[in-house]
Design a protein around this motif. Structure first.
Motif, PDB file in Angstrom:
ATOM      1  N   LYS A  32     -31.462 -10.258  -1.444  1.00 54.02           N
ATOM      2  CA  LYS A  32     -32.353  -9.515  -0.542  1.00 54.02           C
ATOM      3  C   LYS A  32     -31.553  -8.878   0.587  1.00 54.02           C
ATOM      4  O   LYS A  32     -31.822  -7.740   0.994  1.00 54.02           O
ATOM      5  N   PHE A  33     -30.573  -9.603   1.093  1.00 54.67           N
ATOM      6  CA  PHE A  33     -29.725  -9.074   2.160  1.00 54.67           C
ATOM      7  C   PHE A  33     -28.946  -7.852   1.683  1.00 54.67           C
ATOM      8  O   PHE A  33     -28.844  -6.850   2.391  1.00 54.67           O
ATOM      9  N   LEU A  34     -28.418  -7.915   0.483  1.00 53.42           N
ATOM     10  CA  LEU A  34     -27.696  -6.775  -0.067  1.00 53.42           C
ATOM     11  C   LEU A  34     -28.632  -5.586  -0.291  1.00 53.42           C
ATOM     12  O   LEU A  34     -28.231  -4.426  -0.107  1.00 53.42           O
ATOM     13  N   CYS A  35     -29.868  -5.879  -0.673  1.00 58.95           N
ATOM     14  CA  CYS A  35     -30.869  -4.812  -0.817  1.00 58.95           C
ATOM     15  C   CYS A  35     -31.095  -4.114   0.521  1.00 58.95           C
ATOM     16  O   CYS A  35     -31.206  -2.878   0.577  1.00 58.95           O
ATOM     17  N   ALA A  36     -31.158  -4.896   1.588  1.00 57.95           N
ATOM     18  CA  ALA A  36     -31.381  -4.328   2.920  1.00 57.95           C
ATOM     19  C   ALA A  36     -30.212  -3.441   3.340  1.00 57.95           C
ATOM     20  O   ALA A  36     -30.402  -2.333   3.847  1.00 57.95           O
ATOM     21  N   LEU A  37     -28.986  -3.913   3.137  1.00 61.18           N
ATOM     22  CA  LEU A  37     -27.811  -3.132   3.515  1.00 61.18           C
ATOM     23  C   LEU A  37     -27.730  -1.828   2.729  1.00 61.18           C
ATOM     24  O   LEU A  37     -27.528  -0.751   3.305  1.00 61.18           O
ATOM     25  N   THR A  38     -27.873  -1.918   1.416  1.00 61.93           N
ATOM     26  CA  THR A  38     -27.779  -0.706   0.599  1.00 61.93           C
ATOM     27  C   THR A  38     -28.970   0.202   0.844  1.00 61.93           C
ATOM     28  O   THR A  38     -28.839   1.435   0.765  1.00 61.93           O
ATOM     29  N   GLY A  39     -30.127  -0.393   1.158  1.00 60.93           N
ATOM     30  CA  GLY A  39     -31.291   0.417   1.489  1.00 60.93           C
ATOM     31  C   GLY A  39     -31.060   1.235   2.745  1.00 60.93           C
ATOM     32  O   GLY A  39     -31.427   2.413   2.816  1.00 60.93           O
ATOM     33  N   CYS A  40     -30.438   0.622   3.750  1.00 64.15           N
ATOM     34  CA  CYS A  40     -30.110   1.344   4.985  1.00 64.15           C
ATOM     35  C   CYS A  40     -29.196   2.530   4.681  1.00 64.15           C
ATOM     36  O   CYS A  40     -29.422   3.652   5.173  1.00 64.15           O
ATOM     37  N   LEU A  41     -28.161   2.301   3.879  1.00 60.37           N
ATOM     38  CA  LEU A  41     -27.234   3.373   3.530  1.00 60.37           C
ATOM     39  C   LEU A  41     -27.918   4.472   2.722  1.00 60.37           C
ATOM     40  O   LEU A  41     -27.742   5.668   2.990  1.00 60.37           O
ATOM     41  N   PHE A  42     -28.697   4.065   1.727  1.00 56.57           N
ATOM     42  CA  PHE A  42     -29.345   5.042   0.857  1.00 56.57           C
ATOM     43  C   PHE A  42     -30.322   5.933   1.626  1.00 56.57           C
ATOM     44  O   PHE A  42     -30.269   7.168   1.520  1.00 56.57           O
ATOM     45  N   PHE A  43     -31.199   5.321   2.411  1.00 56.36           N
ATOM     46  CA  PHE A  43     -32.214   6.116   3.105  1.00 56.36           C
ATOM     47  C   PHE A  43     -31.604   6.972   4.214  1.00 56.36           C
ATOM     48  O   PHE A  43     -32.078   8.075   4.486  1.00 56.36           O
ATOM     49  N   PHE A  44     -30.536   6.478   4.844  1.00 53.63           N
ATOM     50  CA  PHE A  44     -29.863   7.296   5.850  1.00 53.63           C
ATOM     51  C   PHE A  44     -29.164   8.479   5.175  1.00 53.63           C
ATOM     52  O   PHE A  44     -29.237   9.619   5.653  1.00 53.63           O
ATOM     53  N   ALA A  45     -28.482   8.210   4.059  1.00 58.76           N
ATOM     54  CA  ALA A  45     -27.831   9.288   3.313  1.00 58.76           C
ATOM     55  C   ALA A  45     -28.864  10.312   2.854  1.00 58.76           C
ATOM     56  O   ALA A  45     -28.624  11.523   2.900  1.00 58.76           O
ATOM     57  N   LEU A  46     -30.012   9.828   2.413  1.00 59.73           N
ATOM     58  CA  LEU A  46     -31.080  10.724   1.955  1.00 59.73           C
ATOM     59  C   LEU A  46     -31.565  11.622   3.084  1.00 59.73           C
ATOM     60  O   LEU A  46     -31.744  12.835   2.895  1.00 59.73           O
ATOM     61  N   CYS A  47     -31.771  11.040   4.262  1.00 63.18           N
ATOM     62  CA  CYS A  47     -32.239  11.820   5.416  1.00 63.18           C
ATOM     63  C   CYS A  47     -31.183  12.827   5.867  1.00 63.18           C
ATOM     64  O   CYS A  47     -31.513  13.961   6.230  1.00 63.18           O
ATOM     65  N   LEU A  48     -29.911  12.423   5.857  1.00 59.96           N
ATOM     66  CA  LEU A  48     -28.832  13.344   6.196  1.00 59.96           C
ATOM     67  C   LEU A  48     -28.775  14.504   5.197  1.00 59.96           C
ATOM     68  O   LEU A  48     -28.615  15.670   5.584  1.00 59.96           O
ATOM     69  N   PHE A  49     -28.919  14.177   3.927  1.00 60.11           N
ATOM     70  CA  PHE A  49     -28.866  15.188   2.873  1.00 60.11           C
ATOM     71  C   PHE A  49     -30.031  16.168   2.985  1.00 60.11           C
ATOM     72  O   PHE A  49     -29.845  17.394   2.876  1.00 60.11           O
ATOM     73  N   ILE A  50     -31.233  15.641   3.216  1.00 55.05           N
ATOM     74  CA  ILE A  50     -32.415  16.498   3.356  1.00 55.05           C
ATOM     75  C   ILE A  50     -32.271  17.425   4.557  1.00 55.05           C
ATOM     76  O   ILE A  50     -32.575  18.618   4.490  1.00 55.05           O
ATOM     77  N   SER A  51     -31.774  16.861   5.663  1.00 53.83           N
ATOM     78  CA  SER A  51     -31.585  17.654   6.878  1.00 53.83           C
ATOM     79  C   SER A  51     -30.562  18.768   6.640  1.00 53.83           C
ATOM     80  O   SER A  51     -30.754  19.905   7.106  1.00 53.83           O
ATOM     81  N   ARG A  52     -29.490  18.461   5.893  1.00 56.94           N
ATOM     82  CA  ARG A  52     -28.464  19.469   5.631  1.00 56.94           C
ATOM     83  C   ARG A  52     -28.940  20.521   4.637  1.00 56.94           C
ATOM     84  O   ARG A  52     -28.680  21.707   4.791  1.00 56.94           O
ATOM     85  N   GLN A  53     -29.696  20.072   3.631  1.00 55.21           N
ATOM     86  CA  GLN A  53     -30.144  20.991   2.596  1.00 55.21           C
ATOM     87  C   GLN A  53     -31.258  21.930   3.069  1.00 55.21           C
ATOM     88  O   GLN A  53     -31.256  23.116   2.771  1.00 55.21           O
ATOM     89  N   PHE A  54     -32.210  21.358   3.792  1.00 54.01           N
ATOM     90  CA  PHE A  54     -33.383  22.138   4.187  1.00 54.01           C
ATOM     91  C   PHE A  54     -33.294  22.674   5.611  1.00 54.01           C
ATOM     92  O   PHE A  54     -34.022  23.594   5.982  1.00 54.01           O
ATOM     93  N   GLY A  55     -32.436  22.055   6.428  1.00 54.47           N
ATOM     94  CA  GLY A  55     -32.306  22.502   7.810  1.00 54.47           C
ATOM     95  C   GLY A  55     -33.320  21.819   8.717  1.00 54.47           C
ATOM     96  O   GLY A  55     -34.362  21.336   8.266  1.00 54.47           O
ATOM     97  N   ASN A  56     -33.012  21.789  10.013  1.00 57.07           N
ATOM     98  CA  ASN A  56     -33.894  21.120  10.971  1.00 57.07           C
ATOM     99  C   ASN A  56     -35.245  21.814  11.124  1.00 57.07           C
ATOM    100  O   ASN A  56     -36.215  21.216  11.575  1.00 57.07           O
ATOM    101  N   GLY A  57     -35.305  23.086  10.759  1.00 57.78           N
ATOM    102  CA  GLY A  57     -36.556  23.827  10.927  1.00 57.78           C
ATOM    103  C   GLY A  57     -37.487  23.741   9.742  1.00 57.78           C
ATOM    104  O   GLY A  57     -38.605  24.285   9.794  1.00 57.78           O
ATOM    105  N   SER A  58     -37.090  23.066   8.669  1.00 57.45           N
ATOM    106  CA  SER A  58     -37.928  22.993   7.471  1.00 57.45           C
ATOM    107  C   SER A  58     -39.129  22.077   7.691  1.00 57.45           C
ATOM    108  O   SER A  58     -39.121  21.191   8.549  1.00 57.45           O
ATOM    109  N   ILE A  59     -40.164  22.289   6.895  1.00 51.39           N
ATOM    110  CA  ILE A  59     -41.383  21.478   7.002  1.00 51.39           C
ATOM    111  C   ILE A  59     -41.086  20.016   6.709  1.00 51.39           C
ATOM    112  O   ILE A  59     -41.593  19.116   7.379  1.00 51.39           O
TER     113      ILE A  59
END
Length: 328
Positions: free
Chosen positions: A228-255
């Motif tokens: 469960k602890f490893l799930c939490a750590l990798t979850g933090c990395l995955f969701f942060f990477a996802l948010c960074l990727f979305i922000s870079r791909q769509f831009g801060n002004g996207s819906i």
């Protein structure tokens, strides 16, 4: 420019919180069966560590900018004051609701102290503990990068083996158990070499695959705290990477980015109010004789998210009402 990927991550985290609490409330009401246990276990394996992870992003900067008095004043008004205020708002509403709720309370319950924290408000106290500990470590010169790595490893061992509860009282154990995620957030966010590699499609794919694999392992084969602890750590990395990727791909002004970040900026208001609104929706439908699981899950989750968000958006950001309610 404000980093909307951080607000987006908070938006994702609070979304999981609202859904998780809605599902648990429906299970308690016997509207949802045990088949939803896996959904709850999945969400609870990472959703609260995400908040502590986010909290670690800027805490070093806050300590540097604020005096000691200023830092603790800000922690009081941001964490302790809402904890105290909403303990009695929450209890008062539960008392007035009478039997129209899952766990009715009596008048004597209104006289309880805010500590130990009541229900979901445990998070505010635990976050306060992690900030105080990090502040002490910082002043002792133990939060530079090398020290942070050592502290991260030590706290990771303690948390993964569930050892904090054996050596600390409950009021401290929960906070210390999540300190590792705050340290992890601080380490990741303040290391440009890591951040620059996280906003790529490859990083999202790899971290996502590892996260899903660990979740399957945890939910189906090895339901142990270490996994469960490893799930939490990798979850933090995955969701942060996802948010960074979305922000870079769509831009801060996207819906997509704007919507997620707006929800994230209102995460405190949503956290404080969502269970009240979701429970009101659930009990209203039950009173009307409707026990449709899909309507309950979707409606309870959506209203639990949108209701507090609407209140937050209607109030001026730094108004007296907003500060009085502890929503700023």
């Amino acid at each position: 420019m404000r980093d909307l990927s951080v607000d987006s991550l908070k938006g994702l985290a609070i979304g999981f919180v609202v859904i998780g609490h809605a599902v648990i409330g429906l299970q308690t009401k016997n509207i949802l069966g045990n088949g939803w246990d896996s959904v709850v276990a999945f969400i609870y394996s990472f959703h609260m560590p995400l908040f502590f992870f986010c909290s670690g992003f800027f805490i070093s900067t806050q300590i540097e900018k604020l005096s000691s008095i200023g830092f603790f004043q800000s922690r009081f008004w941001r964490l302790i004051y809402p904890l105290v205020l909403w303990t009695y708002i929450f209890l008062g509403i539960k008392y007035l609701a009478g039997s129209f709720q899952n766990t009715p309370i009596e008048f004597a319950d209104l006289l309880r102290l805010p500590l130990p924290p009541y229900a979901h408000l445990w998070f505010l106290w635990a976050l306060f503990i992690t900030h105080v500990v990090f502040y002490a470590l910082s002043k002792a010169g133990l939060t530079n990068r090398s020290s942070n790595i050592v502290l991260f490893v030590l706290t990771a061992i303690m948390t993964s083996l569930s050892l904090w509860g054996n050596i600390l009282p409950p009021l401290l154990a929960q906070g210390m158990g999540h300190l590792v995620f705050l340290l992890f957030g601080c380490l990741i966010y303040t290391t440009p070499q890591i951040r620059s590699r996280l906003d790529t499609g490859c990083a999202v794919a790899v971290s996502g695959v590892v996260f899903v694999a660990l979740e399957i392992l945890y939910l189906r084969l090895l339901p142990y705290p270490e996994i469960k602890f490893l799930c939490a750590l990798t979850g933090c990395l995955f969701f942060f990477a996802l948010c960074l990727f979305i922000s870079r791909q769509f831009g801060n002004g996207s819906i997509v980015t704007r919507t997620m970040s707006i929800i994230g900026t209102a995460s405190m208001a949503i956290y404080l109010m969502h269970t009240i609104i979701s429970a009101a929706f659930r009990e209203s439908l039950v009173h009307l004789g409707n026990t449709d699981p899909v309507l309950h899950v979707l409606g309870g989750s959506l209203l639990g998210l949108v209701g507090p968000l609407a209140v937050y958006m209607m109030l001026p950001r730094r108004s007296l009402v907003t500060r009085t309610l502890g929503l700023s």
